[in-house]
Design an enzyme around this catalytic site. Structure first.
Site, PDB file in Angstrom:
ATOM      1  N   LEU A  65      24.172  33.963  53.744  1.00  0.00           N
ATOM      2  CA  LEU A  65      23.036  32.910  54.319  1.00  0.00           C
ATOM      3  C   LEU A  65      21.740  33.593  54.338  1.00  0.00           C
ATOM      4  O   LEU A  65      20.826  32.881  54.960  1.00  0.00           O
ATOM      5  CB  LEU A  65      23.556  32.912  55.768  1.00  0.00           C
ATOM      6  CG  LEU A  65      24.975  32.268  56.234  1.00  0.00           C
ATOM      7  CD1 LEU A  65      25.471  31.836  57.547  1.00  0.00           C
ATOM      8  CD2 LEU A  65      25.266  30.937  55.561  1.00  0.00           C
ATOM      9  N   ASN A  96      24.868  41.728  53.552  1.00  0.00           N
ATOM     10  CA  ASN A  96      23.828  42.275  52.749  1.00  0.00           C
ATOM     11  C   ASN A  96      22.455  41.219  52.839  1.00  0.00           C
ATOM     12  O   ASN A  96      21.771  40.891  51.956  1.00  0.00           O
ATOM     13  CB  ASN A  96      24.041  42.243  51.156  1.00  0.00           C
ATOM     14  CG  ASN A  96      24.391  40.864  50.574  1.00  0.00           C
ATOM     15  OD1 ASN A  96      24.733  39.726  51.583  1.00  0.00           O
ATOM     16  ND2 ASN A  96      24.456  40.834  49.388  1.00  0.00           N
ATOM     17  N   ASP A 154      29.655  44.287  50.985  1.00  0.00           N
ATOM     18  CA  ASP A 154      29.423  43.207  49.773  1.00  0.00           C
ATOM     19  C   ASP A 154      28.246  43.089  49.169  1.00  0.00           C
ATOM     20  O   ASP A 154      27.113  43.293  50.011  1.00  0.00           O
ATOM     21  CB  ASP A 154      30.126  41.999  50.391  1.00  0.00           C
ATOM     22  CG  ASP A 154      29.892  40.941  49.035  1.00  0.00           C
ATOM     23  OD1 ASP A 154      30.476  41.204  48.145  1.00  0.00           O
ATOM     24  OD2 ASP A 154      29.265  39.954  49.071  1.00  0.00           O
ATOM     25  N   HIS A 181      34.166  44.756  48.024  1.00  0.00           N
ATOM     26  CA  HIS A 181      33.399  44.484  46.876  1.00  0.00           C
ATOM     27  C   HIS A 181      33.775  45.623  45.973  1.00  0.00           C
ATOM     28  O   HIS A 181      33.254  46.577  45.989  1.00  0.00           O
ATOM     29  CB  HIS A 181      31.897  44.587  46.921  1.00  0.00           C
ATOM     30  CG  HIS A 181      31.218  44.032  45.750  1.00  0.00           C
ATOM     31  ND1 HIS A 181      30.598  42.944  45.542  1.00  0.00           N
ATOM     32  CD2 HIS A 181      30.813  44.709  44.677  1.00  0.00           C
ATOM     33  CE1 HIS A 181      29.907  42.688  44.490  1.00  0.00           C
ATOM     34  NE2 HIS A 181      30.116  43.865  43.906  1.00  0.00           N
ATOM     35  N   HIS A 234      36.443  38.299  45.803  1.00  0.00           N
ATOM     36  CA  HIS A 234      36.234  37.956  44.547  1.00  0.00           C
ATOM     37  C   HIS A 234      36.836  38.509  43.291  1.00  0.00           C
ATOM     38  O   HIS A 234      36.086  39.049  42.438  1.00  0.00           O
ATOM     39  CB  HIS A 234      34.630  37.559  44.289  1.00  0.00           C
ATOM     40  CG  HIS A 234      33.983  38.809  44.538  1.00  0.00           C
ATOM     41  ND1 HIS A 234      34.094  40.328  44.317  1.00  0.00           N
ATOM     42  CD2 HIS A 234      32.627  38.823  45.229  1.00  0.00           C
ATOM     43  CE1 HIS A 234      33.253  40.944  44.741  1.00  0.00           C
ATOM     44  NE2 HIS A 234      32.326  40.124  45.257  1.00  0.00           N
ATOM     45  N   ASN A 280      28.277  38.302  40.132  1.00  0.00           N
ATOM     46  CA  ASN A 280      29.118  39.881  40.231  1.00  0.00           C
ATOM     47  C   ASN A 280      30.342  39.449  41.016  1.00  0.00           C
ATOM     48  O   ASN A 280      30.301  38.805  41.997  1.00  0.00           O
ATOM     49  CB  ASN A 280      28.399  40.600  41.025  1.00  0.00           C
ATOM     50  CG  ASN A 280      27.090  41.214  40.122  1.00  0.00           C
ATOM     51  OD1 ASN A 280      27.231  41.241  39.122  1.00  0.00           O
ATOM     52  ND2 ASN A 280      26.016  41.675  40.739  1.00  0.00           N
ATOM     53  N   ASP A 307      31.816  32.710  48.027  1.00  0.00           N
ATOM     54  CA  ASP A 307      30.886  33.737  47.484  1.00  0.00           C
ATOM     55  C   ASP A 307      29.452  32.911  47.284  1.00  0.00           C
ATOM     56  O   ASP A 307      28.702  33.144  46.306  1.00  0.00           O
ATOM     57  CB  ASP A 307      31.171  34.699  46.391  1.00  0.00           C
ATOM     58  CG  ASP A 307      30.265  35.902  46.055  1.00  0.00           C
ATOM     59  OD1 ASP A 307      29.496  36.050  46.979  1.00  0.00           O
ATOM     60  OD2 ASP A 307      30.528  36.344  45.258  1.00  0.00           O
ATOM     61  N   HIS A 311      19.919  31.751  45.393  1.00  0.00           N
ATOM     62  CA  HIS A 311      18.862  32.501  44.947  1.00  0.00           C
ATOM     63  C   HIS A 311      17.644  31.398  44.728  1.00  0.00           C
ATOM     64  O   HIS A 311      17.863  30.197  44.329  1.00  0.00           O
ATOM     65  CB  HIS A 311      19.310  33.361  43.824  1.00  0.00           C
ATOM     66  CG  HIS A 311      20.020  34.401  44.020  1.00  0.00           C
ATOM     67  ND1 HIS A 311      19.650  35.414  44.786  1.00  0.00           N
ATOM     68  CD2 HIS A 311      21.349  34.635  43.732  1.00  0.00           C
ATOM     69  CE1 HIS A 311      20.494  36.480  44.614  1.00  0.00           C
ATOM     70  NE2 HIS A 311      21.775  35.896  44.000  1.00  0.00           N
ATOM     71  N   GLY A 326      24.806  35.415  41.090  1.00  0.00           N
ATOM     72  CA  GLY A 326      25.284  34.684  42.132  1.00  0.00           C
ATOM     73  C   GLY A 326      25.115  33.447  42.155  1.00  0.00           C
ATOM     74  O   GLY A 326      24.116  32.851  41.410  1.00  0.00           O
TER      75      GLY A 326
END
Ligand code: DOR
Length: 433
Positions: A65, A96, A154, A181, A234, A280, A307, A311, A326
């Protein structure tokens, strides 16, 4: 807040937890699922449509988020609006952010902000290590007390085995999962796409499967030692699936999620000129993808997770080598997974719903989502019959970075109801009395 009662009628109601699957009705009053009363109150809202399917509110256990710190890419408000539009009544935010969610005060801040601004419920992961630097463990007990639902660094792997062992021992003591991750950064070097023919032809540095499988192997070993619930995020490689399946056979509490993009795409689909394919872990080989699909259909993988990684357009325009990894996934996750897995004939509707509801809830130790009277009224209303075209200009997420632009998909959320409140409605041509 819409506190009116709602009657949804003439829809297919599918509730995997109870086995209910019938054309029927759902009645919502005071935020809860209730029995349909003999006489309806005057202000009840009636939604009637023969073509829709009502399922328990979907849960996406892996989203970014971006707030605090990268509000240019997403906020709690825009990300949860995207979740509601995508069909999700709950999301698990990753830690993150900038700064990372690594103190009890930051967990409290996220949850407070989400309660104020969020369109849907937000659970949050807390970082495993301070600043997600992999050096020093966070205050696990304090973070759980503040409301952290799980632990994850992550975006990065905890590289140091001793630190990961200590993290798992602490998480096990607190009854929380580690969301892992799995990418060995040292092995990965500057790799940006799956190490295969396509990367070689494009002259892009590759990411071999051992980048993932080494960490998966290490952390399954640590889960065995510590008794910790280990959830591999993932998963991208077939070889990881084999290890996860073996761990489950052994009786370890090891689970996994697969993303829509790893199920739909493989390295051959990647356009090296278009960084919306950069993610990733990377999109893997067609064989890996086939193994992931089988593992989801067969249940080794109990959860889908988007996931969702928005961006800015400017950062994604920096080219495949430099752009951040991403994919913006909340608003395409239902369509992509439904189209590939159910329309594609690989799994039935009930199992598909489970991967978005019961599966992730079990992994996180949350109560099973259900449409039984007495349950909180978290309901997703889906149109599974008509195809729709992905147009990122329509996203309510601040992110537009999707490799699915222009795809025709089946499976679209037309209404999201959380705690009895309509948080998203895209209903068109449905009779509302
Ligand atoms: O592609 C990714 N993007 N993978 C991750 O694990 C992190 C995410 C992000 O935060 O952008």
């Amino acid at each position: 807040m819409n506190t009116d009662a709602i009657l949804i009628t003439g829809v297919r109601v599918v509730d995997p937890g109870t086995g209910r699957d019938e054309i029927g009705e759902l009645y919502i009053a005071d935020g809860m699922i209730a029995e349909v009363p003999r006489s309806l109150p005057r202000d009840v809202r009636v939604i009637e449509d023969g073509g829709l399917t009502a399922v328990p509110g979907l849960l996406d256990m892996h989203v970014h988020l971006r707030e605090p710190g990268r509000e240019d890419a997403e906020t709690i408000q825009s990300g949860t609006a995207a979740a509601a539009r995508g069909g999700f009544t709950r999301v698990m935010a990753m830690a993150n952010t900038q700064p990372a969610v690594d103190t009890p005060a930051r967990v409290e801040w996220i949850l407070r902000r989400a309660a104020e601004m969020g369109a849907v419920e937000v659970l949050t992961a807390a970082a495993i290590t301070r600043g997600r630097r992999g050096e020093e463990l966070t205050d696990f007990a304090g973070l759980v007390k503040a409301g952290a639902a799980a632990f994850s660094d992550d975006g990065c792997t905890v590289a140091d085995e001793e630190i990961m062992r200590a993290a798992m021992a602490r998480a096990a003591g607190l009854g929380r999962a580690i969301l892992d991750h799995a990418e060995d950064e040292n092995l990965k070097g500057g790799g940006v796409m799956h190490a295969g023919a396509k990367a070689r032809a494009a002259g892009l540095p590759g990411v071999g499967e051992e980048v993932e499988t080494r960490i998966v192997a290490r952390d399954i070993r640590l889960a065995r030692e510590t008794g910790c619930r280990l959830h591999i995020q993932h998963v991208s490689c077939g070889a990881s699936i084999a290890m996860i399946s073996a761990a489950q056979q052994e009786g370890l509490a090891v689970s996994a999620e697969v993303t829509p993009h790893h199920l739909a795409l493989c390295d051959e689909d990647v356009d090296p000129q278009d960084a919306s394919y950069k993610v990733n872990p990377p999109l893997r080989s067609a064989e890996d993808r086939a193994t992931l699909r089988e593992a989801v259909a067969g249940g080794v993988v109990a959860a889908f997770a988007s996931d969702h990684a928005p961006h800015t357009a400017a950062s994604k325009a920096r080219g495949f080598l430099k752009a951040p990894a991403g994919i913006c996934g909340l608003e395409t996750a239902v369509g992509v997974t439904y189209t590939v897995m159910v329309r594609g004939g690989l799994m039935d509707l009930k199992s598909w719903i489970e991967r978005w509801t019961l599966g992730p809830a079990r992994i996180l130790g949350l109560p099973a989502p259900t449409l039984e009277p007495g349950a909180r009224a978290d309901v997703t209303l889906l149109d599974l019959e008509h195809s729709w075209r992905v147009d990122s200009a329509e996203f309510v997420s601040r992110g537009r970075n999707t490799p699915f632009e222009g795809w025709d998909l089946f499976g679209r959320c037309v209404m999201t109801i959380a705690a009895g409140d309509i948080r998203y409605s895209g209903l068109r041509g449905v009779s509302e009395r």
